[in-house]
Design an enzyme around this catalytic site. Sequence first.
Site, PDB file in Angstrom:
ATOM      1  N   ASP A  48      -4.202  44.767 -10.848  1.00 14.81           N
ATOM      2  CA  ASP A  48      -4.817  43.434 -10.909  1.00 14.81           C
ATOM      3  C   ASP A  48      -3.899  42.502 -10.133  1.00 14.81           C
ATOM      4  O   ASP A  48      -2.794  42.901  -9.736  1.00 14.81           O
ATOM      5  CB  ASP A  48      -4.943  42.967 -12.386  1.00 14.81           C
ATOM      6  N   GLY A  74      -9.200  42.285 -16.685  1.00 13.60           N
ATOM      7  CA  GLY A  74     -10.355  41.475 -17.050  1.00 13.60           C
ATOM      8  C   GLY A  74     -11.056  41.970 -18.298  1.00 13.60           C
ATOM      9  O   GLY A  74     -10.573  42.869 -18.998  1.00 13.60           O
ATOM     10  N   GLN A  75     -12.219  41.369 -18.563  1.00 14.06           N
ATOM     11  CA  GLN A  75     -12.944  41.648 -19.813  1.00 14.06           C
ATOM     12  C   GLN A  75     -13.290  43.137 -19.933  1.00 14.06           C
ATOM     13  O   GLN A  75     -13.107  43.735 -20.993  1.00 14.06           O
ATOM     14  CB  GLN A  75     -14.231  40.795 -19.867  1.00 14.06           C
ATOM     15  N   GLY A 118      -8.900  45.121 -10.883  1.00 12.74           N
ATOM     16  CA  GLY A 118      -9.343  44.052 -11.791  1.00 12.74           C
ATOM     17  C   GLY A 118      -9.244  44.486 -13.241  1.00 12.74           C
ATOM     18  O   GLY A 118     -10.026  44.078 -14.095  1.00 12.74           O
ATOM     19  N   ASP A 146      -3.925  43.142  -4.802  1.00 15.58           N
ATOM     20  CA  ASP A 146      -4.954  42.188  -4.396  1.00 15.58           C
ATOM     21  C   ASP A 146      -5.978  42.991  -3.600  1.00 15.58           C
ATOM     22  O   ASP A 146      -5.653  43.548  -2.545  1.00 15.58           O
ATOM     23  CB  ASP A 146      -4.314  41.086  -3.539  1.00 15.58           C
ATOM     24  N   TYR A 192     -23.002  35.736  -5.951  1.00 18.67           N
ATOM     25  CA  TYR A 192     -22.598  36.931  -6.707  1.00 18.67           C
ATOM     26  C   TYR A 192     -23.714  37.980  -6.691  1.00 18.67           C
ATOM     27  O   TYR A 192     -23.478  39.157  -6.406  1.00 18.67           O
ATOM     28  CB  TYR A 192     -22.293  36.485  -8.134  1.00 18.67           C
ATOM     29  N   LYS A 243     -23.811  41.723  -5.121  1.00 17.25           N
ATOM     30  CA  LYS A 243     -24.063  42.934  -5.918  1.00 17.25           C
ATOM     31  C   LYS A 243     -25.216  43.739  -5.308  1.00 17.25           C
ATOM     32  O   LYS A 243     -25.159  44.969  -5.242  1.00 17.25           O
ATOM     33  CB  LYS A 243     -24.373  42.568  -7.371  1.00 17.25           C
ATOM     34  N   ARG A 252      -2.953  39.820 -11.732  1.00 18.55           N
ATOM     35  CA  ARG A 252      -2.119  39.308 -12.839  1.00 18.55           C
ATOM     36  C   ARG A 252      -1.579  40.491 -13.646  1.00 18.55           C
ATOM     37  O   ARG A 252      -2.134  41.593 -13.591  1.00 18.55           O
ATOM     38  CB  ARG A 252      -2.885  38.343 -13.719  1.00 18.55           C
TER      39      ARG A 252
END
Length: 319
Positions: A36, A13-14, A10, A53, A142, A146, A38
């Site tokens: 990622d 991402g941010q 990932g 993935d 979510y 977690k 993308r």
Amino acid sequence: MAKESILITGACGQIGSELALSLRQKYGNAAVVVSDVRAPQGELAEGPFEKLDVNSEKDFERLYEQYKFTQIYHLAALLSASGEKNPLFTWQLNMNSLLYVLELARQHNIKIYWPSSIAVFGPETPANHTPQHTVITPRTAYGISKLSGEHWCKYYHERYGVDVRSIRYPGLISYKTPAGGGTTDYAVDIYYKAIEEGQYECFLSQDTYLPMMYMPDAIRATLELMEATSERVKNRWAYNLAGLSFCPTQVAAEIQKVIPDFTVTYKPDFRQKIADTWPNSIDDHDAQTDWGWKLEYDLPKMTEDMIKNLRTKLKNKVS
Ligand SMILES: NC(=O)c1ccc[n+]([C@@H]2O[C@H](COP(=O)([O-])OP(=O)(O)OC[C@H]3O[C@@H](n4cnc5c(N)ncnc54)[C@H](O)[C@@H]3O)[C@@H](O)[C@H]2O)c1
């Protein structure tokens, strides 16, 4: 220093897009594989990239055979607000991928970083200065993923000796990569809108206090936790990290010191319900005493830095 081979999932991402650059600065571009679903953009593309993935255990194994990773930063996940649109998929993605990573770590002695979140807390949790060990009653898919993930991390550490480390991040604020579908995203959007349009419609009510943190502090915390000697990492669930605590009117007032005409209106949506179940502020005493954590950015310092950097970024985008 032993030679490291690092995988980040990932990574576009941010958090990943900034963490990857810090790790590459420390270990060299070739040592950090960005992955990622993308493709990476800009500076992030200047080093190894693998399309991964995290639903595919086979692909994790294939990449391990190719790179023999010594550390994995497993960031890929669906976040709180996006996750509520498809709760079962959120559970499957967030949980299965963590178990693939933990299994790989058990078999090959890989050090793991996996982020938890303040979303583990619920309305029964003490809302102010939320303690490290307390009532934990998440209300989102979510948050449930977690909390379960924290327990799996602890389990793999105690049962198999896996060196896994985690932080319950508060809402993270950054100017480099847009936020990815969380309940605290307003605190990023508000800066963009202040600069671009001079006005903002906030999806949380004006007095909603939430724990937040500026990205440079979050990245530094992550690296410091990963670099701490094993004996100092006494918590193998996830560390509380306090950061800042503010509500939308406070961040708006801070922005108005720089952009006096900036206005905000409030139109709470479904994210208000999620925010109402989360703490106002966090107690991170354990992170401070165990591995020496210390916050650097307060709200005024963060706002000054955000506006300065966003102005440059947005100006460059236009020209
Ligand atoms: N940003 C925050 O405020 C915050 C707060 C607490 C915890 N966290 C945690 O930190 C981690 C990273 O968060 P972020 O804000 O960078 O999220 P983000 O949404 O910005 O990035 C997640 C990345 O995962 C990728 N991804 C999605 N599905 C994938 C899949 N099946 N396989 C591989 N990659 C996939 C996305 O393309 C995206 O680039 C997450 O685990 C999140 O729960 C974030």
